[in-house]
Design a protein around this motif. Sequence first.
Motif, mmCIF file in Angstrom:
data_model
loop_
_atom_site.group_PDB
_atom_site.id
_atom_site.type_symbol
_atom_site.label_atom_id
_atom_site.label_comp_id
_atom_site.label_asym_id
_atom_site.label_seq_id
_atom_site.Cartn_x
_atom_site.Cartn_y
_atom_site.Cartn_z
ATOM 1 N N ASP A 8 0.830 -1.211 0.000
ATOM 2 C CA ASP A 8 0.000 0.000 0.000
ATOM 3 C C ASP A 8 0.860 1.255 0.000
ATOM 4 O OD1 ASP A 8 -2.291 -1.556 -0.008
ATOM 5 O OD2 ASP A 8 -2.668 -1.319 2.151
ATOM 6 N N ALA A 9 1.934 1.249 0.778
ATOM 7 C CA ALA A 9 2.827 2.404 0.822
ATOM 8 C C ALA A 9 3.453 2.650 -0.541
ATOM 9 C CB ALA A 9 3.917 2.188 1.872
ATOM 10 N N LEU A 10 3.797 1.580 -1.244
ATOM 11 C CA LEU A 10 4.386 1.732 -2.576
ATOM 12 C C LEU A 10 3.359 2.194 -3.610
ATOM 13 C CD1 LEU A 10 6.810 -1.312 -2.645
ATOM 14 C CD2 LEU A 10 7.421 1.110 -2.681
ATOM 15 N N GLN A 11 2.100 1.895 -3.390
ATOM 16 C CA GLN A 11 1.069 2.407 -4.293
ATOM 17 C C GLN A 11 0.893 3.906 -4.111
ATOM 18 O OE1 GLN A 11 -2.398 0.002 -3.550
ATOM 19 N NE2 GLN A 11 -1.803 -1.502 -5.103
ATOM 20 N N VAL A 12 1.030 4.378 -2.877
ATOM 21 C CA VAL A 12 0.926 5.807 -2.599
ATOM 22 C C VAL A 12 2.138 6.549 -3.153
ATOM 23 C CG1 VAL A 12 0.874 7.541 -0.759
ATOM 24 C CG2 VAL A 12 -0.524 5.475 -0.566
ATOM 25 N N ASP A 13 3.328 5.976 -2.925
ATOM 26 C CA ASP A 13 4.567 6.601 -3.385
ATOM 27 C C ASP A 13 5.501 5.513 -3.919
ATOM 28 O OD1 ASP A 13 6.828 8.082 -3.875
ATOM 29 O OD2 ASP A 13 7.202 8.606 -1.775
ATOM 30 N N PRO A 14 5.431 5.215 -5.218
ATOM 31 C CA PRO A 14 6.236 4.141 -5.800
ATOM 32 C C PRO A 14 7.749 4.344 -5.686
ATOM 33 C CG PRO A 14 4.550 4.873 -7.347
ATOM 34 C CD PRO A 14 4.542 5.823 -6.193
ATOM 35 N N HIS A 16 9.311 5.521 -2.924
ATOM 36 C CA HIS A 16 9.702 5.583 -1.521
ATOM 37 C C HIS A 16 10.810 4.559 -1.274
ATOM 38 C CE1 HIS A 16 9.424 5.330 2.851
ATOM 39 N NE2 HIS A 16 8.882 6.541 2.783
ATOM 40 N N GLN A 17 12.003 5.037 -1.012
ATOM 41 C CA GLN A 17 13.191 4.182 -0.921
ATOM 42 C C GLN A 17 13.124 3.182 0.233
ATOM 43 O OE1 GLN A 17 15.515 3.937 -3.277
ATOM 44 N NE2 GLN A 17 14.192 5.380 -4.356
ATOM 45 N N GLU A 18 12.643 3.623 1.376
ATOM 46 C CA GLU A 18 12.586 2.722 2.526
ATOM 47 C C GLU A 18 11.585 1.593 2.280
ATOM 48 O OE1 GLU A 18 11.769 2.871 7.323
ATOM 49 O OE2 GLU A 18 12.205 4.717 6.251
ATOM 50 N N ALA A 19 10.438 1.909 1.710
ATOM 51 C CA ALA A 19 9.437 0.880 1.408
ATOM 52 C C ALA A 19 9.970 -0.094 0.363
ATOM 53 C CB ALA A 19 8.134 1.526 0.940
ATOM 54 N N LYS A 20 10.674 0.422 -0.645
ATOM 55 C CA LYS A 20 11.255 -0.458 -1.669
ATOM 56 C C LYS A 20 12.296 -1.395 -1.051
ATOM 57 C CE LYS A 20 12.222 1.576 -5.692
ATOM 58 N NZ LYS A 20 12.635 2.625 -6.644
ATOM 59 N N ALA A 21 13.097 -0.864 -0.151
ATOM 60 C CA ALA A 21 14.117 -1.677 0.507
ATOM 61 C C ALA A 21 13.469 -2.751 1.384
ATOM 62 C CB ALA A 21 15.041 -0.798 1.344
ATOM 63 N N MET A 22 12.425 -2.380 2.098
ATOM 64 C CA MET A 22 11.727 -3.348 2.941
ATOM 65 C C MET A 22 11.082 -4.447 2.100
ATOM 66 S SD MET A 22 9.997 -0.888 5.811
ATOM 67 C CE MET A 22 9.224 -2.213 6.705
#
Length: 70
Positions: A8-14, A16-22
């Motif tokens: 969901d976080a990546l849908q809001v901000d594709p 987002h480096q921390e979400a991509k790393a996680m």
Amino acid sequence: MCYYDIKDALQVDPDHQEAKAMMAKMEKRAQDNKREAMQLNLMGKHREALQKISIAIDTDPVIADFHVLR
């Protein structure tokens, strides 16, 4: 359910480096558990293999291969 929060976080901000790393870390962990499950199964440790593939499914639930393997 962490997987869906990150998705969901990546849908809001594709970007987002921390979400991509996680997400990458979770996908790697799921693949590692699948690999361990396959090795355990070959060694005849079926209960432990089932536990490992279940962890892989919990970690990355959208991979159909994990469900088929279980």
